[in-house]
Design an enzyme around this catalytic site. Structure first.
Site, mmCIF file in Angstrom:
data_model
loop_
_atom_site.group_PDB
_atom_site.id
_atom_site.type_symbol
_atom_site.label_atom_id
_atom_site.label_comp_id
_atom_site.label_asym_id
_atom_site.label_seq_id
_atom_site.Cartn_x
_atom_site.Cartn_y
_atom_site.Cartn_z
ATOM 1 N N LYS A 491 51.928 23.031 14.908
ATOM 2 C CA LYS A 491 52.219 23.408 13.525
ATOM 3 C C LYS A 491 52.426 24.902 13.374
ATOM 4 O O LYS A 491 53.379 25.354 12.721
ATOM 5 C CB LYS A 491 51.102 22.925 12.602
ATOM 6 N N ASP A 510 51.562 19.916 8.763
ATOM 7 C CA ASP A 510 50.108 19.998 8.697
ATOM 8 C C ASP A 510 49.604 18.765 7.957
ATOM 9 O O ASP A 510 50.367 17.853 7.640
ATOM 10 C CB ASP A 510 49.657 21.298 8.024
#
Length: 634
Positions: A491, A510
């Site tokens: 991420k 996320d």
């Protein structure tokens, strides 16, 4: 929703949340009271839920207990005895303060601002009046609690007049009524006040007793109040760029906004100031003092700073580059809307969201700090990083502005220990080790990972190569290289690729984006029941198949639309509004973590990640959610 008419100043018990749209700014009042920049920024970005318990104590006296929970992760409790007797307290924000509280009569107030606009029951039954006097900073504040009709709905309203010498500040705030909980449940959340009359406790040394107040300034803050002769302007519509949305949606963490609506930041060896109206983006570049990286935190006393703009001003090309103004955003929105009904539904309320072209190093550091964190704390960390390791460029409105520190500044011995002392936690190790790794590589290594179509400022774009549903080869190579750095997982790598290296196909996933994927794009079942590496890649591929080569940009629009800070744009009337700070958590990172369910009126209930130390706040939110569900069944 409206506060029930049965809730009066005789018993204000219930749960409220600040309505920032109806309230005014508190920044000038805080500054008058000596509150520092970090705390004032926390106020600007946070939303506060207020739980009140009004009761007769064991001492036979009337008490008003209050618990405030901010989306920045701060819990604060206040206990007032409404007997109009003076008592003293001391804390890290206000110093020594004495105060007294009572149920008073509107007719006895000696200030017209404090007297006006109250509901008839407040005029008949009284208002809550509190007076606080600073014994260290010399200010006096009078606060009135009551109820008033606001746009046809009954709201809890608080008015404050603050004085320090000849300076007078006034503020009005409205707290939107929320789900009401019984006194038994409130007693579990707020302990009874016994001997102390005024008390404040907080888990962190941030703003305390004025979370819910917003200033009403007596001087003009419209563009007419600014000296336009000192500003340059760029024609740009709010559909092509909206800085009030773009600079608040979690891309950059150094922009500051003052009461005049002026955004400012130290950028490319200057202090850049911005203001926007529906037709123009106004900008001004302030000259800097001699650059000097601080060995210790610099003096807070500002030197004189000339008001003239730079002689050879290259600010316009800098802004065109930084705000990525070349693409026609209206056409992109039309393209994304044609491909995706969900985007078409939400995007019209969130026009003007652009992906910034930040420096790769700043984006890397910012998103390493985002691990298991929330926006307010990320802003605090980046500010501390700049103050302690970045060059001081100058001052604006009395505040020091530091440019972002270079990797070399964080690669020295002792940096990790100092960052831990500054509150960075386990991220201190990641930042120091990553700085060492970047400085050990050839000069320009990080920028070599850039999309050739989005090069550094002053460089001509080049073709970026062929593109596929998995993203271009250059993007995939850059992503793999970033994963070799400390504190960087998939991420964070995608955040840096998208917002620091110009790879528009990068889609950071996320836990918040994962909720969007489950709710709106049918993930969360079968082989994609949980956010594994395979599912992470599948979400990115899905979004790229919908929106194409700028899928990360389109995804950021929906990400912004889902932020609670902007949730009121999605509905005309919000019955329960709880604006939240998005917590960004990197899968696999070490660190504390907790999960809390919060009801969202616009959508369904969603999960938010918080630091484990905030368990008390989770209990309040859980109870609110359960109560809300029971009300729906009634």
């Amino acid at each position: 929703m409206a506060v029930p008419s049965t809730v009066t100043t005789k018993d204000m018990s219930g749960v409220y949340v600040l309505n920032k749209t109806l309230s005014d700014s508190v920044q000038t009042l805080l500054k008058m009271q000596g509150v520092g920049f970090i705390v004032r920024q926390a106020v600007l970005y946070s939303t506060v839920t207020v739980t009140i318990k009004q009761h007769t104590g064991e001492d036979g006296k009337l008490h008003l207990d209050q618990k405030q929970v901010s989306t920045g992760g701060i819990t604060n409790e206040e206990f007032r005895m409404l007997d109009w007797s003076w008592s003293e307290t001391e804390n890290r924000i206000w110093g020594k303060v004495k105060g007294r509280n009572r149920i008073g009569k509107v007719s006895e107030l000696d200030n017209d601002f404090l007297k006006e606009g109250w509901a008839q029951d407040c005029i008949d039954e009284g208002i809550v009046e509190t007076v606080s006097e600073s014994l260290t900073n010399g200010w006096v504040a009078t606060q009135i609690f009551g109820f008033a009709d606001v746009d046809g709905l009954r709201k809890q309203v608080r008015r404050i007049v603050g004085r320090k010498g000849d300076q007078v500040e006034r503020t009005r705030s409205k707290l939107r009524g929320r789900d009401w909980v019984g006194l038994l449940r409130l007693r579990r959340l707020l302990p009874s006040s016994r001997t102390s009359r005024v008390e404040s406790r907080s888990h962190e040394p941030l703003y305390m007793q004025i979370h819910h107040t917003h200033l009403y300034l007596q001087h003009s803050h419209s563009m007419g109040g600014l000296n336009l002769a000192e500003w340059q302007k760029l024609p740009v519509s709010l559909t092509e760029l909206c800085i009030n949305t773009t600079l608040r949606c979690g891309q950059s963490f150094r922009w500051r906004k003052n009461d005049s609506g002026i955004w400012s930041m130290a950028l490319h060896n200057r202090i850049l100031c911005l203001h926007q109206d529906p037709e123009y983006l106004y900008y001004r570049s302030l000259p800097t003092i001699k650059l000097e990286a601080p060995l210790t935190p610099p003096s807070s006393q500002p030197p004189s700073l000339a008001s003239e703009t730079l002689t050879a001003d290259d600010t316009l090309p800098l802004m065109q580059h930084y705000f990525n103004l070349t693409p026609n955003l209206t056409e992109l929105y039309q393209q994304w809307s044609a491909a995706d009904a969900n985007f078409a539904k939400k995007a019209p309320k969130f026009t003007g969201v652009r992906i910034l072209r930040q420096e790769a190093w700043e984006a890397l550091v910012g998103f390493i700090c985002s691990s298991n964190n929330n926006i307010v704390r990320i802003i605090q960390m980046i500010h501390k990083l700049c103050v302690n390791y970045g060059p001081l460029l100058g001052h604006f409105e009395g505040e020091p502005y530091h440019d972002f520190p270079e990797p070399q500044a964080l690669a020295h011995d002792g940096v990790e220990a100092k960052l831990r002392a500054l509150g960075f936690g386990y991220r201190a190790k990641y930042l120091h080790q990553t700085a060492c790794m970047v400085t050990s590589k050839p000069v320009g290594w990080l920028d070599s990972l850039r999309n050739p179509e989005a090069p550094v400022l002053g460089t001509k774009p080049q073709p970026g190569g062929e593109w596929s549903a998995e993203g271009g080869e250059g993007y995939r190579a850059a992503h793999e290289q970033l994963l070799t750095l400390q504190g960087v997982g998939p991420k964070v790598a995608d955040c840096v690729c998208l917002m620091g290296l110009g790879w528009g196909e990068a889609v950071p996933v996320d836990t918040h984006v994962w909720q969007i994927a489950q709710r709106d794009y049918k993930f969360g079942k079968g082989k994609h029941a949980s956010l594994t590496k395979q599912t992470y890649d599948a979400v990115g591929a899905k979004f790229r198949s919908l929106w194409g080569q700028e899928a990360g940009w389109a995804h950021s629009v929906l990400f912004t639309a889902d932020l609670r800070a902007f949730s009121e744009r999605l509905v005309a009337k919000v019955e329960v509004k709880d604006e939240g700070t998005v917590v960004k958590t990197e899968e696999g990172m070490e660190g504390e973590e907790g999960v809390v369910k919060v009801e969202k009126v616009v959508e369904k209930s969603i999960k938010r990640e918080r630091d484990g130390e905030e368990s008390k706040m989770f209990e309040v939110e859980e109870k609110i959610v359960r109560k809300a569900k029971r009300r729906k069944k009634a």
